[in-house]
Scaffold this motif. Sequence first.
Motif, short mmCIF file in Angstrom:
data_model
loop_
_atom_site.label_atom_id
_atom_site.label_comp_id
_atom_site.label_asym_id
_atom_site.label_seq_id
_atom_site.Cartn_x
_atom_site.Cartn_y
_atom_site.Cartn_z
N LEU A 89 -2.26 -1.08 0.98
CA LEU A 89 -3.56 -1.70 1.25
C LEU A 89 -3.48 -3.22 1.21
N GLU A 90 -2.71 -3.75 0.27
CA GLU A 90 -2.63 -5.19 0.06
C GLU A 90 -1.61 -5.88 0.98
N ARG A 91 -0.77 -5.11 1.62
CA ARG A 91 0.30 -5.69 2.44
C ARG A 91 -0.27 -6.26 3.74
N LYS A 92 0.18 -7.44 4.11
CA LYS A 92 -0.34 -8.14 5.29
C LYS A 92 0.58 -8.07 6.50
N ALA A 93 1.77 -7.53 6.34
CA ALA A 93 2.75 -7.49 7.43
C ALA A 93 2.35 -6.44 8.47
N PRO A 94 2.97 -6.48 9.67
CA PRO A 94 2.69 -5.44 10.68
C PRO A 94 3.04 -4.06 10.14
N MET A 95 2.14 -3.12 10.27
CA MET A 95 2.34 -1.74 9.85
C MET A 95 1.69 -0.81 10.85
N SER A 96 2.15 0.43 10.90
CA SER A 96 1.50 1.41 11.76
C SER A 96 1.43 2.74 11.03
N ILE A 97 0.59 3.63 11.55
CA ILE A 97 0.41 4.94 10.92
C ILE A 97 0.28 6.01 11.99
N LEU A 98 0.87 7.15 11.71
CA LEU A 98 0.65 8.36 12.49
C LEU A 98 -0.06 9.32 11.55
N ILE A 99 -1.21 9.85 11.94
CA ILE A 99 -1.98 10.68 11.03
C ILE A 99 -2.67 11.81 11.78
N THR A 100 -2.69 12.98 11.20
CA THR A 100 -3.39 14.11 11.81
C THR A 100 -4.89 13.94 11.67
N ARG A 101 -5.63 14.64 12.49
CA ARG A 101 -7.09 14.56 12.43
C ARG A 101 -7.62 15.07 11.09
N VAL A 108 3.41 6.46 7.37
CA VAL A 108 3.16 5.02 7.37
C VAL A 108 4.48 4.31 7.62
N MET A 109 4.51 3.44 8.61
CA MET A 109 5.72 2.70 8.97
C MET A 109 5.61 1.23 8.56
N ASN A 110 6.67 0.76 7.91
CA ASN A 110 6.78 -0.63 7.45
C ASN A 110 5.75 -0.96 6.37
N GLY A 111 5.50 0.02 5.51
CA GLY A 111 4.70 -0.23 4.33
C GLY A 111 5.62 -0.77 3.24
N THR A 112 5.62 -0.15 2.08
CA THR A 112 6.57 -0.55 1.04
C THR A 112 7.99 -0.12 1.40
N ASP A 113 8.10 0.93 2.22
CA ASP A 113 9.38 1.35 2.80
C ASP A 113 9.20 1.47 4.31
N HIS A 114 10.31 1.62 5.02
CA HIS A 114 10.21 1.72 6.48
C HIS A 114 9.35 2.90 6.91
N ILE A 115 9.56 4.04 6.23
CA ILE A 115 8.84 5.26 6.60
C ILE A 115 8.37 5.95 5.32
N ARG A 116 7.09 6.27 5.26
CA ARG A 116 6.56 7.05 4.14
C ARG A 116 5.88 8.28 4.71
N ILE A 117 6.48 9.45 4.43
CA ILE A 117 5.95 10.72 4.90
C ILE A 117 5.09 11.31 3.79
N GLN A 118 3.86 11.69 4.11
CA GLN A 118 2.97 12.24 3.08
C GLN A 118 2.26 13.49 3.59
N VAL A 119 2.20 14.50 2.72
CA VAL A 119 1.51 15.74 3.04
C VAL A 119 0.53 16.04 1.90
N LEU A 120 -0.74 16.27 2.26
CA LEU A 120 -1.80 16.55 1.30
C LEU A 120 -2.40 17.92 1.57
N SER A 121 -2.88 18.56 0.50
CA SER A 121 -3.61 19.81 0.69
C SER A 121 -4.52 20.05 -0.51
#
Length: 352
Positions: A89-101, A108-121
């Motif tokens: 949230l606080e990061r100002k650098a270019p970032m992108s996200i792929l997210i399901t509806r 999340v790409m280029n957050g704290t790591d290059h790729i962060r894969i997350q699954v919630l249920s």
Amino acid sequence: MLKWFEQVEKERTNIVCSKVRLARNWAEYVFPSKLSREDSQEMLARLNEGLKDLGDLDGRDYEAASLDEISELDRRALKERRVLNSSILERKAPMSILITREEDISLVMNGTDHIRIQVLSSGLHLTEALKTADRIDDYVNARFTYAFDEKYGYLTSFPTNVGTGLRATVIVHLPTLSMGKKFPAMLNDMGRFGVCIRGVYGEGRENYGALYEISNQKTMGRSERELTDLVNKVALQLNDQENQVRELSLKSHRLEREDEVYKSYGVLKYARRLTMKDAMTFLSQLMSGVCDGLVKPSEPCPVFRLMLGIQTANLQKLSNRPLGKEELDVARAAYLRSELPELEQGGGTERN
């Protein structure tokens, strides 16, 4: 299409939701904190191009967005809904996200790591979440070579994530257990088993809503499956202990419990102004009442969805304008009045 937090578990339980997160980095680039803006943009373009067909893997619809171009309010709302964390949230650098509806799967790409894969249920589904995350992880790794060391495992921006890069998390609702004098000591003892437990919306008795987050402390020395099994085991133990003390409370103070739950529902359903503390406290009491069968909503009602909905940024989004503190309290009460279903006559049934 229901969001993951709008789905209702058939089994009445104190376990609210599960999350699996994998931190990965692309071997061709330095960690995000060291990337120039130009290199960040180049990497994101390559990642987005390589993952544009991710939906073919599981038939899901993914939406792509540039996080740094999303408004601060939208980013805070995503954090409240557990898609983003504070660091991103606080990061100002270019970032992108792929997210399901449904918001249950995100990259999340280029957050704290290059790729962060997350699954919630909703509910306790760590094993299934890990399988989903692993399948996506394999898909990504087939296209982008990860930074990996034979001795240390996956290399990450934070040393605490090196190894599996896995963070398995379960949120449990412990309104009765957490009132015990020995509860803080019990949480501290859990550290010996390799897990960390903390309040979701505060610490100690000031944890409004009585929600607690269980996660693995270490990411090295055990496999991904072993780590998720550990968190799963602790979540079930706490769930059982909460049930035991609550059943004792019901046997000796059932009328008081019913009165408390119905009063909480009445305030939530008819109040014209509610602070965050009061709303979370009454929703917690309603959640336990539904779980124990003391009350029965006329239609499925995931109380955790309401807890997310009354958070500041999500309320601001519904209003379509900035709200002051007093206005937020009014909007919070209005939201709950509109979203909370009626109760079936005669209440619920006793818990087996």
